[in-house]
Every structure is written in C-alpha cells, then in structure tokens.
Design an enzyme around this catalytic site. Structure first.
Site, PDB file in Angstrom:
ATOM      1  N   MET A  18       0.811  -1.221   0.000  1.00 10.83           N
ATOM      2  CA  MET A  18       0.000   0.000   0.000  1.00 10.83           C
ATOM      3  C   MET A  18       0.844   1.269   0.000  1.00 10.83           C
ATOM      4  O   MET A  18       0.467   2.262  -0.615  1.00 10.83           O
ATOM      5  CB  MET A  18      -0.920   0.003   1.219  1.00 10.83           C
ATOM      6  CG  MET A  18      -2.137  -0.858   1.021  1.00 10.83           C
ATOM      7  SD  MET A  18      -3.278  -0.697   2.402  1.00 10.83           S
ATOM      8  CE  MET A  18      -2.940  -2.199   3.275  1.00 10.83           C
ATOM      9  N   ASP A  54      14.110   3.642   9.681  1.00 12.46           N
ATOM     10  CA  ASP A  54      13.402   2.701  10.563  1.00 12.46           C
ATOM     11  C   ASP A  54      12.462   3.564  11.400  1.00 12.46           C
ATOM     12  O   ASP A  54      12.904   4.394  12.200  1.00 12.46           O
ATOM     13  CB  ASP A  54      14.414   1.963  11.451  1.00 12.46           C
ATOM     14  CG  ASP A  54      13.732   1.012  12.438  1.00 12.46           C
ATOM     15  OD1 ASP A  54      12.506   1.137  12.668  1.00 12.46           O
ATOM     16  OD2 ASP A  54      14.440   0.158  12.996  1.00 12.46           O
ATOM     17  N   THR A  67      -1.592  -7.334  -0.849  1.00 11.01           N
ATOM     18  CA  THR A  67      -0.206  -6.854  -0.697  1.00 11.01           C
ATOM     19  C   THR A  67       0.667  -8.039  -0.285  1.00 11.01           C
ATOM     20  O   THR A  67       0.147  -9.083   0.136  1.00 11.01           O
ATOM     21  CB  THR A  67      -0.091  -5.786   0.423  1.00 11.01           C
ATOM     22  OG1 THR A  67      -0.290  -6.449   1.691  1.00 11.01           O
ATOM     23  CG2 THR A  67      -1.077  -4.662   0.277  1.00 11.01           C
ATOM     24  N   TYR A 122      -0.167  -7.296  17.300  1.00  9.42           N
ATOM     25  CA  TYR A 122      -0.668  -6.592  16.114  1.00  9.42           C
ATOM     26  C   TYR A 122      -1.977  -5.880  16.470  1.00  9.42           C
ATOM     27  O   TYR A 122      -2.158  -4.693  16.183  1.00  9.42           O
ATOM     28  CB  TYR A 122      -0.872  -7.578  14.956  1.00  9.42           C
ATOM     29  CG  TYR A 122      -1.197  -6.902  13.647  1.00  9.42           C
ATOM     30  CD1 TYR A 122      -0.194  -6.347  12.855  1.00  9.42           C
ATOM     31  CD2 TYR A 122      -2.514  -6.798  13.200  1.00  9.42           C
ATOM     32  CE1 TYR A 122      -0.498  -5.711  11.656  1.00  9.42           C
ATOM     33  CE2 TYR A 122      -2.822  -6.167  11.994  1.00  9.42           C
ATOM     34  CZ  TYR A 122      -1.812  -5.631  11.233  1.00  9.42           C
ATOM     35  OH  TYR A 122      -2.113  -4.984  10.044  1.00  9.42           O
TER      36      TYR A 122
HETATM   37  N1  LIG Z   1      -2.501  -5.829   3.607  1.00  4.95           N
HETATM   38  C1  LIG Z   1      -3.535  -5.817   4.396  1.00  4.95           C
HETATM   39  O1  LIG Z   1      -4.495  -6.559   4.153  1.00  4.95           O
HETATM   40  C2  LIG Z   1      -3.596  -4.879   5.588  1.00  4.95           C
HETATM   41  C3  LIG Z   1      -4.779  -4.851   6.341  1.00  4.95           C
HETATM   42  C4  LIG Z   1      -4.888  -3.975   7.416  1.00  4.95           C
HETATM   43  C5  LIG Z   1      -3.841  -3.119   7.706  1.00  4.95           C
HETATM   44  N2  LIG Z   1      -2.695  -3.170   6.986  1.00  4.95           N
HETATM   45  C6  LIG Z   1      -1.635  -2.214   7.342  1.00  4.95           C
HETATM   46  O2  LIG Z   1      -1.300  -1.434   6.214  1.00  4.95           O
HETATM   47  C7  LIG Z   1       0.073  -1.045   6.278  1.00  4.95           C
HETATM   48  C8  LIG Z   1       0.768  -1.443   4.975  1.00  4.95           C
HETATM   49  O3  LIG Z   1       0.618  -2.831   4.835  1.00  4.95           O
HETATM   50  P1  LIG Z   1       1.057  -3.663   3.530  1.00  4.95           P
HETATM   51  O4  LIG Z   1       0.100  -4.788   3.471  1.00  4.95           O
HETATM   52  O5  LIG Z   1       1.239  -2.758   2.382  1.00  4.95           O
HETATM   53  O6  LIG Z   1       2.457  -4.226   4.077  1.00  4.95           O
HETATM   54  P2  LIG Z   1       3.789  -4.706   3.339  1.00  4.95           P
HETATM   55  O7  LIG Z   1       4.452  -5.674   4.261  1.00  4.95           O
HETATM   56  O8  LIG Z   1       3.494  -5.151   1.964  1.00  4.95           O
HETATM   57  O9  LIG Z   1       4.631  -3.348   3.323  1.00  4.95           O
HETATM   58  C9  LIG Z   1       5.061  -2.763   4.532  1.00  4.95           C
HETATM   59  C10 LIG Z   1       6.289  -1.914   4.287  1.00  4.95           C
HETATM   60  O10 LIG Z   1       6.731  -1.417   5.560  1.00  4.95           O
HETATM   61  C11 LIG Z   1       8.151  -1.510   5.602  1.00  4.95           C
HETATM   62  N3  LIG Z   1       8.636  -1.548   6.973  1.00  4.95           N
HETATM   63  C12 LIG Z   1       8.594  -2.603   7.841  1.00  4.95           C
HETATM   64  N4  LIG Z   1       9.198  -2.277   8.992  1.00  4.95           N
HETATM   65  C13 LIG Z   1       9.617  -0.981   8.872  1.00  4.95           C
HETATM   66  C14 LIG Z   1      10.308  -0.091   9.720  1.00  4.95           C
HETATM   67  N5  LIG Z   1      10.708  -0.457  10.949  1.00  4.95           N
HETATM   68  N6  LIG Z   1      10.566   1.162   9.273  1.00  4.95           N
HETATM   69  C15 LIG Z   1      10.195   1.529   8.032  1.00  4.95           C
HETATM   70  N7  LIG Z   1       9.563   0.719   7.158  1.00  4.95           N
HETATM   71  C16 LIG Z   1       9.276  -0.526   7.584  1.00  4.95           C
HETATM   72  C17 LIG Z   1       8.464  -2.785   4.832  1.00  4.95           C
HETATM   73  O11 LIG Z   1       9.828  -2.819   4.400  1.00  4.95           O
HETATM   74  C18 LIG Z   1       7.456  -2.716   3.693  1.00  4.95           C
HETATM   75  O12 LIG Z   1       7.980  -2.043   2.569  1.00  4.95           O
HETATM   76  C19 LIG Z   1       0.641  -1.705   7.527  1.00  4.95           C
HETATM   77  O13 LIG Z   1       0.628  -0.791   8.608  1.00  4.95           O
HETATM   78  C20 LIG Z   1      -0.341  -2.842   7.793  1.00  4.95           C
HETATM   79  O14 LIG Z   1      -0.360  -3.229   9.144  1.00  4.95           O
HETATM   80  C21 LIG Z   1      -2.544  -4.039   5.938  1.00  4.95           C
END
Ligand SMILES: NC(=O)c1ccc[n+]([C@@H]2O[C@H](COP(=O)([O-])OP(=O)(O)OC[C@H]3O[C@@H](n4cnc5c(N)ncnc54)[C@H](O)[C@@H]3O)[C@@H](O)[C@H]2O)c1
Length: 248
Positions: A18, A60, A190, A155
């Site tokens: 995202m 980070d 994702t 989480y």
């Molecule tokens: N995918 C889903 O269905 C879903 C649902 C609800 C909420 N979310 C939330 O949406 C957000 C994005 O999720 P996504 O599915 O795109 O995840 P993803 O794992 O595909 O991408 C997450 C990104 O965050 C980066 N990251 C991780 N730790 C980090 C740190 N310490 N500092 C900086 N960057 C860091 C990773 O390198 C990665 O590029 C997250 O907060 C997740 O909890 C996702």
C-alpha cells in the site's frame, strides 16, 4: 491542478504494498513525496521513477534519529511538510498468546505503535509552521474488533493504539489546523496479506460481503481524500475500508 497540489507528504513503508501505491497516487495528484522504508533500494528505484516530485530516505520508523533525518531531508528538498501517512507496519509471528514472546510483542509495538507516535511528534512542528496539515494513520480492522485469524495480540494491540492516538492528536492539535484520521483496511492485496493468508485471502474471503480482496489503489483513493482539503472538516475519525467485513 491535482487534488494534492501544494502538499508535501511523508509516506512511510513505501517500498511495496500500500505504501508504494500511495506514493505513486500522491505524485499523480500533484504532491511532493518523501518515501521512506528500511528497504532503501526499493524506495530509491520507485522515487527515481516518479521524477522530481519524489525523494527516498532510508528510515526505521521506530528510531527517533531516523525521523529527525527524514524531516530535515524532506524540508530541504520540498519545504515544510504538511501531510504524513504513517503506513509502515509489520505483522509479527502468527501465533496465539501463549506462543508469543515478550520480545516479539515489543518488536511489533515498536514499529506499529511507537513508530506512529514518533512520526506524529516529528512532523507536527513542520505542520504548525506551515499553517496546518493532515495526518493519516494506517491502522486495520484489527484496530476495531478482535478477529479470528488475526496474526497475534501485539498486532491487535498496536492497531488499537494507533486508533486511540489518532483521536488524541486530533483533539490536541485541531486548533492549529492539524487533522488526524485513521484508515482501517480489511484484506488488501499486498505482500503482507499474502504472508498472513494466501494470495486470495484464504478462509477470510468467505467473510467479505463484496466477495473479493481490495487492490491497493482503492485504499490510496481514501488516503488521498483524507490528505486533501476535500476532507477539511473531518478529523479524529476511523475510516473503514473492508468490503463490508466488519458490518457482519
Ligand atoms: N494488507 C492488508 O491486508 C492490511 C490490512 C490492514 C492493515 N494493513 C496495514 O497497512 C500497512 C501497509 O501494509 P502492507 O500490506 O502494504 O504491508 P507490506 O508488508 O506489503 O509493506 C510494509 C512496508 O513497511 C516496511 N517496513 C517494515 N518495517 C519498517 C520499519 N521499521 N521502518 C520503516 N519501514 C518498515 C516494509 O519494508 C514494507 O515495505 C501496515 O501498517 C499494515 O499493518 C494491511
């Protein structure tokens, strides 16, 4: 004029999923964007594909010093920052509570919860100087209700905390014209979601009234709305995007 013309936005976790989608969509709507992530190669590649409107800064989100550097480099490149999308997050090990260690708990909360707090603290001075701003915190439906199949208690705890901090900041800084809202995605296609279930959402699919997962771009549309002046009287609120899952 794009819907985000005049906006200078930090988007964390922009290397994939995202965050990468939001970065592309924000630039397409006229924003200047600072992409951050621990995966520096991926954000550098994405930023260069977006041209002069984007820079990449390795970060980070759980480290205060990294936030100081992001703000300094962002302001040097584009001026005062007036949008923050706190998107970076981790799932942690998929486990029930008896199999989940304190160390794992603290690691998830450091990124998903402390990272969001540090981000807001870092960006608010820039927003005040710029006359206001919009913070968009990415929580989850796991920040609203308990869910069978949620990865772990950390989480859920961290995503509930994001929802609470969002409201507190909205109240504390409303007079300075800073709005703060949370987005609560359900199952979005994702790399994180694929790791938690499978490419098509696994058993969760039967619990989604719209009968499908969302594409990242559908969440980006909501993030653009909340970052833009179109949502000028909306603050402190949860915005659920889950295909109806929590309506059940
Ligand atoms: N995918 C889903 O269905 C879903 C649902 C609800 C909420 N979310 C939330 O949406 C957000 C994005 O999720 P996504 O599915 O795109 O995840 P993803 O794992 O595909 O991408 C997450 C990104 O965050 C980066 N990251 C991780 N730790 C980090 C740190 N310490 N500092 C900086 N960057 C860091 C990773 O390198 C990665 O590029 C997250 O907060 C997740 O909890 C996702």
């Amino acid at each position: 004029m794009g819907r985000l013309s005049g906006k200078v936005a930090i988007i964390t976790g922009a290397a994939q999923g995202m965050g990468a989608s939001h970065a592309k969509a924000f630039v397409a709507e006229g924003a200047k964007v600072i992409l951050t992530d621990i995966n520096v190669e991926a954000i550098q590649e994405l930023a260069s594909s977006l041209g002069d409107s984007a820079i990449a800064v390795k970060q980070d989100v759980s480290k205060q010093a990294d936030w100081d550097e992001v703000i300094a480099k962002g302001e040097a490149a584009f001026g005062l920052v007036n949008v923050l999308v706190n998107n970076a997050g981790v799932l942690g090990k998929i486990a029930t509570t008896l199999d989940f260690s304190e160390e794992d708990f603290n690691w998830v909360c450091a990124i998903n919860q402390t990272g969001v707090f540090l981000g807001m603290k870092a960006v608010i001075p820039s927003m005040i100087k710029s006359g206001g701003g919009a913070i968009v915190n990415i929580s989850s439906i796991a920040g609203l209700v308990a869910i069978y199949g949620a990865p772990n208690a950390a989480y859920v705890a961290s995503k509930f905390a994001v929802r609470g901090m969002t409201k507190q900041i909205a109240v504390e800084y409303g007079k300075q014209n800073i709005r703060c809202n949370s987005i609560h995605p359900g199952y979005i296609r994702t790399p994180m979601m694929a790791a938690a279930t499978d490419e098509e959402g696994g058993e969760a699919l039967s619990m989604i009234p719209l009968g499908r997962l969302a594409e990242c771009s559908e969440v980006s549309n909501l993030a653009i709305f909340l970052a833009s002046d179109e949502s000028s009287f909306i603050t402190g609120m949860e915005h659920v995007i889950d295909g109806g899952m929590t309506a059940l």
